[in-house]
Design a protein around this motif. Structure first.
Motif, PDB file in Angstrom:
ATOM      1  N   LYS A 126       0.836  -1.208   0.000  1.00  0.00           N
ATOM      2  CA  LYS A 126       0.000   0.000   0.000  1.00  0.00           C
ATOM      3  C   LYS A 126       0.865   1.249   0.000  1.00  0.00           C
ATOM      4  O   LYS A 126       0.579   2.209  -0.702  1.00  0.00           O
ATOM      5  CB  LYS A 126      -0.907   0.026   1.231  1.00  0.00           C
ATOM      6  N   VAL A 127       1.930   1.254   0.808  1.00  0.00           N
ATOM      7  CA  VAL A 127       2.830   2.404   0.852  1.00  0.00           C
ATOM      8  C   VAL A 127       3.448   2.627  -0.518  1.00  0.00           C
ATOM      9  O   VAL A 127       3.490   3.748  -1.033  1.00  0.00           O
ATOM     10  CB  VAL A 127       3.934   2.208   1.915  1.00  0.00           C
ATOM     11  N   LEU A 128       3.923   1.559  -1.133  1.00  0.00           N
ATOM     12  CA  LEU A 128       4.539   1.673  -2.459  1.00  0.00           C
ATOM     13  C   LEU A 128       3.552   2.216  -3.474  1.00  0.00           C
ATOM     14  O   LEU A 128       3.873   3.110  -4.247  1.00  0.00           O
ATOM     15  CB  LEU A 128       5.070   0.317  -2.913  1.00  0.00           C
ATOM     16  N   LEU A 129       2.353   1.696  -3.467  1.00  0.00           N
ATOM     17  CA  LEU A 129       1.348   2.145  -4.413  1.00  0.00           C
ATOM     18  C   LEU A 129       1.045   3.623  -4.221  1.00  0.00           C
ATOM     19  O   LEU A 129       1.002   4.392  -5.180  1.00  0.00           O
ATOM     20  CB  LEU A 129       0.058   1.323  -4.251  1.00  0.00           C
ATOM     21  N   PHE A 176       7.567  15.971  -3.772  1.00  0.00           N
ATOM     22  CA  PHE A 176       6.386  15.384  -3.146  1.00  0.00           C
ATOM     23  C   PHE A 176       6.518  15.471  -1.633  1.00  0.00           C
ATOM     24  O   PHE A 176       7.554  15.117  -1.076  1.00  0.00           O
ATOM     25  CB  PHE A 176       6.235  13.911  -3.557  1.00  0.00           C
ATOM     26  N   LEU A 177       5.471  15.946  -0.986  1.00  0.00           N
ATOM     27  CA  LEU A 177       5.407  15.955   0.474  1.00  0.00           C
ATOM     28  C   LEU A 177       4.606  14.736   0.903  1.00  0.00           C
ATOM     29  O   LEU A 177       3.532  14.475   0.362  1.00  0.00           O
ATOM     30  CB  LEU A 177       4.756  17.241   0.976  1.00  0.00           C
ATOM     31  N   VAL A 178       5.138  13.999   1.867  1.00  0.00           N
ATOM     32  CA  VAL A 178       4.534  12.749   2.322  1.00  0.00           C
ATOM     33  C   VAL A 178       4.036  12.936   3.747  1.00  0.00           C
ATOM     34  O   VAL A 178       4.805  13.309   4.638  1.00  0.00           O
ATOM     35  CB  VAL A 178       5.560  11.591   2.278  1.00  0.00           C
ATOM     36  N   SER A 179       2.748  12.663   3.969  1.00  0.00           N
ATOM     37  CA  SER A 179       2.184  12.834   5.313  1.00  0.00           C
ATOM     38  C   SER A 179       2.711  11.754   6.258  1.00  0.00           C
ATOM     39  O   SER A 179       3.107  10.679   5.824  1.00  0.00           O
ATOM     40  CB  SER A 179       0.658  12.749   5.263  1.00  0.00           C
ATOM     41  N   PRO A 180       2.683  12.047   7.567  1.00  0.00           N
ATOM     42  CA  PRO A 180       3.003  10.975   8.514  1.00  0.00           C
ATOM     43  C   PRO A 180       1.903   9.915   8.506  1.00  0.00           C
ATOM     44  O   PRO A 180       0.767  10.192   8.113  1.00  0.00           O
ATOM     45  CB  PRO A 180       3.080  11.692   9.864  1.00  0.00           C
ATOM     46  N   ILE A 181       2.257   8.717   8.938  1.00  0.00           N
ATOM     47  CA  ILE A 181       1.264   7.646   9.027  1.00  0.00           C
ATOM     48  C   ILE A 181       0.556   7.731  10.375  1.00  0.00           C
ATOM     49  O   ILE A 181       1.075   8.309  11.323  1.00  0.00           O
ATOM     50  CB  ILE A 181       1.919   6.257   8.841  1.00  0.00           C
ATOM     51  N   ARG A 182      -0.633   7.166  10.447  1.00  0.00           N
ATOM     52  CA  ARG A 182      -1.378   7.146  11.711  1.00  0.00           C
ATOM     53  C   ARG A 182      -0.860   6.017  12.595  1.00  0.00           C
ATOM     54  O   ARG A 182      -0.254   5.068  12.110  1.00  0.00           O
ATOM     55  CB  ARG A 182      -2.878   6.993  11.459  1.00  0.00           C
ATOM     56  N   LYS A 221      -0.286  25.032  -2.093  1.00  0.00           N
ATOM     57  CA  LYS A 221       0.174  26.411  -2.280  1.00  0.00           C
ATOM     58  C   LYS A 221       1.296  26.492  -3.302  1.00  0.00           C
ATOM     59  O   LYS A 221       1.363  27.425  -4.094  1.00  0.00           O
ATOM     60  CB  LYS A 221       0.643  26.963  -0.927  1.00  0.00           C
ATOM     61  N   ARG A 222       2.167  25.495  -3.311  1.00  0.00           N
ATOM     62  CA  ARG A 222       3.337  25.519  -4.185  1.00  0.00           C
ATOM     63  C   ARG A 222       3.190  24.612  -5.415  1.00  0.00           C
ATOM     64  O   ARG A 222       4.143  24.435  -6.161  1.00  0.00           O
ATOM     65  CB  ARG A 222       4.575  25.091  -3.397  1.00  0.00           C
ATOM     66  N   SER A 223       2.030  24.016  -5.590  1.00  0.00           N
ATOM     67  CA  SER A 223       1.795  23.079  -6.702  1.00  0.00           C
ATOM     68  C   SER A 223       2.786  21.920  -6.675  1.00  0.00           C
ATOM     69  O   SER A 223       3.360  21.534  -7.697  1.00  0.00           O
ATOM     70  CB  SER A 223       1.858  23.797  -8.054  1.00  0.00           C
ATOM     71  N   LEU A 224       2.967  21.343  -5.492  1.00  0.00           N
ATOM     72  CA  LEU A 224       3.817  20.169  -5.318  1.00  0.00           C
ATOM     73  C   LEU A 224       2.931  18.946  -5.194  1.00  0.00           C
ATOM     74  O   LEU A 224       1.735  19.049  -4.940  1.00  0.00           O
ATOM     75  CB  LEU A 224       4.674  20.311  -4.053  1.00  0.00           C
ATOM     76  N   GLY A 225       3.514  17.779  -5.316  1.00  0.00           N
ATOM     77  CA  GLY A 225       2.772  16.546  -5.092  1.00  0.00           C
ATOM     78  C   GLY A 225       2.560  16.323  -3.604  1.00  0.00           C
ATOM     79  O   GLY A 225       3.359  16.766  -2.777  1.00  0.00           O
ATOM     80  N   PHE A 226       1.473  15.655  -3.275  1.00  0.00           N
ATOM     81  CA  PHE A 226       1.189  15.313  -1.881  1.00  0.00           C
ATOM     82  C   PHE A 226       0.775  13.853  -1.818  1.00  0.00           C
ATOM     83  O   PHE A 226      -0.075  13.409  -2.587  1.00  0.00           O
ATOM     84  CB  PHE A 226       0.077  16.186  -1.314  1.00  0.00           C
ATOM     85  N   ILE A 227       1.382  13.099  -0.899  1.00  0.00           N
ATOM     86  CA  ILE A 227       1.073  11.684  -0.737  1.00  0.00           C
ATOM     87  C   ILE A 227       0.491  11.504   0.657  1.00  0.00           C
ATOM     88  O   ILE A 227       1.182  11.712   1.658  1.00  0.00           O
ATOM     89  CB  ILE A 227       2.314  10.811  -0.940  1.00  0.00           C
ATOM     90  N   ASP A 228      -0.775  11.164   0.719  1.00  0.00           N
ATOM     91  CA  ASP A 228      -1.498  11.061   1.991  1.00  0.00           C
ATOM     92  C   ASP A 228      -1.434   9.637   2.522  1.00  0.00           C
ATOM     93  O   ASP A 228      -2.289   8.810   2.211  1.00  0.00           O
ATOM     94  CB  ASP A 228      -2.951  11.497   1.795  1.00  0.00           C
ATOM     95  N   LEU A 229      -0.418   9.362   3.329  1.00  0.00           N
ATOM     96  CA  LEU A 229      -0.307   8.036   3.939  1.00  0.00           C
ATOM     97  C   LEU A 229      -1.214   7.909   5.159  1.00  0.00           C
ATOM     98  O   LEU A 229      -1.567   6.801   5.550  1.00  0.00           O
ATOM     99  CB  LEU A 229       1.143   7.741   4.336  1.00  0.00           C
ATOM    100  N   PHE A 230      -1.590   9.030   5.763  1.00  0.00           N
ATOM    101  CA  PHE A 230      -2.441   8.984   6.953  1.00  0.00           C
ATOM    102  C   PHE A 230      -3.797   8.359   6.614  1.00  0.00           C
ATOM    103  O   PHE A 230      -4.213   7.398   7.239  1.00  0.00           O
ATOM    104  CB  PHE A 230      -2.632  10.401   7.529  1.00  0.00           C
ATOM    105  N   ASP A 231      -4.468   8.884   5.597  1.00  0.00           N
ATOM    106  CA  ASP A 231      -5.756   8.325   5.192  1.00  0.00           C
ATOM    107  C   ASP A 231      -5.590   7.155   4.229  1.00  0.00           C
ATOM    108  O   ASP A 231      -6.380   6.212   4.229  1.00  0.00           O
ATOM    109  CB  ASP A 231      -6.648   9.388   4.553  1.00  0.00           C
ATOM    110  N   GLY A 232      -4.529   7.212   3.406  1.00  0.00           N
ATOM    111  CA  GLY A 232      -4.315   6.151   2.427  1.00  0.00           C
ATOM    112  C   GLY A 232      -4.039   4.806   3.040  1.00  0.00           C
ATOM    113  O   GLY A 232      -4.333   3.762   2.443  1.00  0.00           O
ATOM    114  N   LEU A 233      -3.466   4.800   4.242  1.00  0.00           N
ATOM    115  CA  LEU A 233      -3.167   3.541   4.926  1.00  0.00           C
ATOM    116  C   LEU A 233      -4.135   3.247   6.058  1.00  0.00           C
ATOM    117  O   LEU A 233      -3.905   2.337   6.850  1.00  0.00           O
ATOM    118  CB  LEU A 233      -1.734   3.572   5.473  1.00  0.00           C
TER     119      LEU A 233
END
Length: 196
Positions: A3-6, A141-147, A178-190
């Protein structure tokens, strides 16, 4: 781990990132930067191996600049110096590497400062992103912390800390937008699905 990889390999496919499919190009220099979440990949290298396989035949350089306990301020990288020394060290390493693709995973350590720490976290994140912008990477890409999982008693209930983690993940999302960067939501994604 799949899931993290995806989630990390398909960030541009969501509404939270730059347009177009995620791709590594010939000659890309990919840097993973952050806290223990990133550093631990040194022991397993799933992410690097998966990316190398997905873009097989392309010369791609990977560097893991994760550091356990690190923050956007460079606290853990400081050694016996000041956080400012740690921050300068991180920026120097990135300047020498000249990455074309960057993944930043921060927010976990900073979340222990709670809501009161959010303004400083935002300022530190903006300062880091300003420094990185001077390097002109092709993608960031900014990666959120995991829950934290609720594993039941006698372990503590993670609900309050997860609330704080969400706040810091939201701050990362807002900075990415704000900066048009990628965001990877691991908090909700996982997040566990019903029945899992």
């Amino acid at each position: 781990m799949r899931k993290v990889l995806l989630l990390m390999l398909l960030p541009a496919g969501s509404a939270q990132g730059p347009a177009g499919p995620f791709e590594l190009l010939e000659g890309d220099r990919v840097a993973f930067v952050g806290n223990a979440f990133v550093e631990r990949d040194l022991h397993h290298n799933y992410l690097e191996a998966f990316l190398a396989e997905r873009f097989a035949g392309r010369r791609i350089l990977f560097r893991n600049l994760g550091w356990s306990g690190d923050t956007v301020f460079g606290h853990a990288r400081a050694g016996f110096g000041s956080p400012e020394d740690g921050f300068r060290s991180l920026v120097r390493h990135l300047s020498e590497l000249k990455p074309t693709v960057l993944f930043f995973a921060y927010g976990m350590n900073e979340s222990f400062d709670g809501e009161a720490g959010l303004p400083e976290f935002r300022k530190g994140l903006e300062r880091l992103l300003d420094a990185v912008a001077e390097l002109r990477p092709r993608a960031v890409f900014l990666v959120s912390p995991i829950r934290h999982e609720n594993l039941g008693p006698p372990l503590p209930d993670p609900e309050e800390h997860n609330r704080r983690l969400r706040l810091y993940g939201d701050a990362l999302r807002q900075a990415a937008e704000k900066r048009s960067l990628g965001f990877i939501d691991l908090f909700d994604g996982l997040a566990p699905r019903p029945g899992e």
